[in-house]
Design a protein around this motif. Structure first.
Motif, short mmCIF file in Angstrom:
data_model
loop_
_atom_site.label_atom_id
_atom_site.label_comp_id
_atom_site.label_asym_id
_atom_site.label_seq_id
_atom_site.Cartn_x
_atom_site.Cartn_y
_atom_site.Cartn_z
N ILE A 50 0.69 -1.34 -0.02
CA ILE A 50 -0.01 0.06 0.05
C ILE A 50 0.82 1.30 0.04
CG2 ILE A 50 -1.64 1.20 1.40
CD1 ILE A 50 -2.91 -1.42 2.30
N ARG A 51 1.90 1.22 0.72
CA ARG A 51 2.83 2.54 1.04
C ARG A 51 3.49 2.59 -0.60
NH1 ARG A 51 1.54 6.30 3.01
NH2 ARG A 51 0.62 4.70 4.68
N GLY A 52 3.99 1.55 -1.16
CA GLY A 52 4.44 1.65 -2.49
C GLY A 52 3.73 2.35 -3.42
N PHE A 53 2.38 1.88 -3.45
CA PHE A 53 1.54 2.51 -4.55
C PHE A 53 1.07 3.90 -4.03
CE2 PHE A 53 -0.28 -2.18 -5.12
CZ PHE A 53 0.40 -2.03 -6.71
N LEU A 54 1.03 4.24 -2.81
CA LEU A 54 0.63 5.53 -2.40
C LEU A 54 2.07 6.45 -2.89
CD1 LEU A 54 -0.84 5.04 1.07
CD2 LEU A 54 -1.87 5.87 -1.19
N THR A 55 3.30 6.07 -2.54
CA THR A 55 4.62 6.79 -3.02
C THR A 55 4.54 6.84 -4.36
OG1 THR A 55 5.80 5.95 -0.98
CG2 THR A 55 7.02 6.66 -2.57
N LEU A 56 4.23 5.93 -5.08
CA LEU A 56 4.09 6.09 -6.46
C LEU A 56 3.41 7.12 -7.15
CD1 LEU A 56 5.84 4.92 -9.13
CD2 LEU A 56 4.16 3.27 -9.34
N GLY A 57 2.29 7.24 -6.34
CA GLY A 57 1.10 8.39 -6.95
C GLY A 57 0.25 7.58 -7.54
N ALA A 58 0.01 6.01 -7.56
CA ALA A 58 -0.77 5.51 -8.52
C ALA A 58 -2.15 5.41 -7.56
CB ALA A 58 -0.29 4.34 -8.75
N MET A 59 -2.05 5.25 -6.35
CA MET A 59 -3.35 4.97 -5.32
C MET A 59 -3.77 6.56 -4.92
SD MET A 59 -3.65 2.74 -2.02
CE MET A 59 -3.07 1.04 -2.99
N ALA A 60 -5.02 6.63 -5.02
CA ALA A 60 -5.54 8.01 -4.29
C ALA A 60 -5.52 8.04 -2.81
CB ALA A 60 -7.00 8.05 -4.73
N VAL A 61 -4.70 9.03 -2.35
CA VAL A 61 -4.66 9.36 -0.99
C VAL A 61 -5.46 10.16 -0.24
CG1 VAL A 61 -2.89 11.12 -1.35
CG2 VAL A 61 -2.72 9.78 0.55
N ALA A 62 -5.66 9.66 1.05
CA ALA A 62 -6.91 10.34 1.72
C ALA A 62 -6.69 11.74 1.81
CB ALA A 62 -7.10 9.63 3.04
N ASP A 63 -5.55 12.15 1.93
CA ASP A 63 -5.16 13.91 2.07
C ASP A 63 -5.05 14.51 0.87
OD1 ASP A 63 -2.63 12.86 1.11
OD2 ASP A 63 -1.25 13.42 2.74
N ALA A 64 -5.39 14.12 -0.08
CA ALA A 64 -5.12 14.86 -1.69
C ALA A 64 -6.62 15.11 -2.00
CB ALA A 64 -4.48 13.72 -2.39
N GLY A 65 -7.42 15.45 -1.24
CA GLY A 65 -8.80 16.02 -1.33
C GLY A 65 -9.77 14.94 -1.70
N ASN A 66 -9.36 13.43 -1.23
CA ASN A 66 -10.16 12.29 -1.16
C ASN A 66 -10.36 11.76 0.00
OD1 ASN A 66 -10.14 11.60 -4.46
ND2 ASN A 66 -8.16 12.27 -3.82
N GLY A 67 -11.43 11.34 0.34
CA GLY A 67 -11.85 10.61 1.38
C GLY A 67 -12.01 11.32 2.80
N GLY A 68 -12.60 12.56 2.71
CA GLY A 68 -12.89 13.36 3.71
C GLY A 68 -14.29 13.09 4.15
N PRO A 69 -14.74 13.51 5.10
CA PRO A 69 -16.18 13.27 5.52
C PRO A 69 -17.14 13.88 4.63
CG PRO A 69 -14.89 14.15 7.23
CD PRO A 69 -14.00 14.26 6.41
N GLY A 70 -18.09 13.01 4.53
CA GLY A 70 -19.17 13.22 3.49
C GLY A 70 -18.65 13.13 1.98
N GLU A 71 -17.59 13.00 1.75
CA GLU A 71 -17.07 12.93 0.28
C GLU A 71 -17.61 11.29 -0.42
OE1 GLU A 71 -13.67 14.31 -1.43
OE2 GLU A 71 -13.17 15.35 0.44
N HIS A 72 -17.72 11.50 -1.73
CA HIS A 72 -18.00 10.30 -2.30
C HIS A 72 -16.86 10.09 -3.41
CE1 HIS A 72 -22.17 10.18 -0.92
NE2 HIS A 72 -22.22 11.42 -1.36
N PRO A 73 -16.61 8.84 -3.56
CA PRO A 73 -15.45 8.64 -4.52
C PRO A 73 -15.61 9.07 -5.85
CG PRO A 73 -16.46 6.36 -3.91
CD PRO A 73 -17.12 7.46 -3.19
#
Length: 426
Positions: A211-234
């Motif tokens: 998981i950390r590798g995909f996040l580091t590569l930028g391939a996986m959507a990370v929660a602190d990049a405007g995704n995954g906040g309260p009330g948000e939809h993917p």
């Protein structure tokens, strides 16, 4: 390929966040039910959304297969109950497909049946967990660790449970592994070494390091990049809000069979694998190529004897990566033209998450179900397409007749694949 060697699909199995079995999965596809949810806060920024299996239990899933003979069900449970999750999932979907194909009633000899397991590096989570157990005391290492930590444990377990004594192996192609598995299974049948081949897309149970590798590569959507906040939809793949893929857990199986074998057994043909292709980019990195993707689609059409105008529907690779989505839409427009003239396009990963090694097989099952039921599943979260040049499905299912469809799978390292799937009446 001679008519006797035409490849039929006679069984389907699927296990993912939105379905345990084809009935539940079909309903989720029809309604656009997503299995994605925010995983909650962790010690470090993690995935924005995930689509895990929910409440899976091997015995409960096997109990649902009521047509299976009790000895087969019991053998599967005894063999796999202490196996890692990915192997249990493989056994589950293989038995679902085995039952639908009627192989529990009439099957070719074991040495005329093969198995291909799509995926590699499938046991890193198991290895990571086993290391944590054994570090304080080596006696805590599982007794069968040397067997379970190898990807081939999938093949061996399925061989034992189903009595498969023909060819069997694993294949890898990163996120294209599922389609590479389908191609390999079809080729096994085409050269005559088997009459039936189970192609299993193996569940990826990601380790923290992966998981950390995909996040580091930028391939996986990370929660602190405007995704995954309260009330948000993917964000759906191809939407302007896409920031990378959302991981999903899933496994699936297709029973591929020569049409001659299906006739001999009296098996119902659910559809056909009409053509397939693999095309490399000559690239060892993660950046995709529109040329390579278009070459794979054209080659699959040529193998099936089809023209672009014959395709009613494309199941896109569609991971939600801005670069990946843009590259694929470029390839689609190059092949099919603009939206008004092109096929329907959607991405099942918007519902199931990215099932990684299993994605191609999960999505092939989804395509077969949509072909049979005559609809294209919705694309929830695709509110503003980043590229309007494709005919994307909308918020509700679209009713349509599908004679032929393409299912794409593209992997890191420039591995481009496409398979052409057909209605059984074609």
């Amino acid at each position: 390929m001679s008519p006797a060697a035409r490849i039929a699909v006679t069984g389907l199995g699927v296990l993912c966040s939105v379905g345990d079995g084809v009935t539940e999965f079909t309903e989720s596809l029809r309604t656009g039910r997503s299995g994605l949810s925010a995983p909650g806060p962790g010690p470090a920024p993690g995935p924005a959304f995930t689509a895990p299996l929910r409440d899976f239990a091997l015995d409960r899933s096997l109990d649902a297969l009521r047509q299976l003979p009790a000895p087969l069900r019991d053998l599967a449970l005894r063999t796999a109950r202490r196996s890692p999750l990915p192997v249990q999932a493989a056994v589950t979907v293989a038995l679902q497909a085995w039952q639908q194909a009627g192989l529990h009633e009439v099957a070719p000899p074991g040495d005329r049946t093969g198995v291909v397991v799509a995926g590699s590096n499938l046991t890193e989570r198991y290895t990571e967990d086993s290391r944590a157990r054994a570090t304080p005391n080596p006696a805590y290492l599982p007794a069968r660790y040397a067997l379970h930590h190898q990807d081939t444990d999938h093949v061996a377990t399925l061989s034992r449970v189903l009595g498969i004594t023909g060819e069997g192996f694993t294949v890898g192609g990163a996120s294209a592994s599922g389609n590479v598995g389908l191609v390999s299974g079809a080729r096994m049948l085409a050269v005559g070494v088997a009459d039936v081949c189970l192609v299993v897309g193996a569940l990826s149970d990601l380790s923290e390091l992966q998981i950390r590798g995909f996040l580091t590569l930028g391939a996986m959507a990370v929660a602190d990049a405007g995704n995954g906040g309260p009330g948000e939809h993917p964000a759906a793949p191809f939407d302007t809000r896409h920031r990378g893929f959302h991981p999903g857990q899933g496994a699936a199986c297709l029973v591929l069979e020569t049409e001659e074998s299906a006739r001999r057994r009296g098996a119902a043909v659910l559809g056909r694998l009409a053509g397939h292709a693999i095309a490399l980019d000559g690239n060892h990195l993660a950046d995709p190529s529109a040329d390579g993707e278009a070459r794979a689609m054209r080659a699959a059409l040529a193998a099936a004897g089809l023209a672009p105008r014959d395709i009613a529907y494309v199941s896109a690779h569609g991971t939600g990566s801005p670069l990946g989505d843009a590259t694929e839409t470029t390839a689609l427009r190059d092949l099919f033209g603009e939206a008004a003239d092109g096929p329907w396009v959607n991405a099942t990963k918007g519902l199931t998450g990215h099932c990684l090694a299993a994605a191609g097989v999960v999505e092939a099952v989804a395509v077969m179900l949509q072909i049979r039921e005559g609809f294209v599943h919705p694309s929830p979260g695709l509110d503003k397409p980043a590229d309007p040049g494709c005919r994307f499905s909308g918020p509700v299912a679209a009713r349509t007749d599908i004679a032929f469809a393409l299912s794409n799978g593209f992997g890191f390292g420039g591995i481009n694949t496409s398979v052409a799937l057909a209605h059984p009446d074609t």
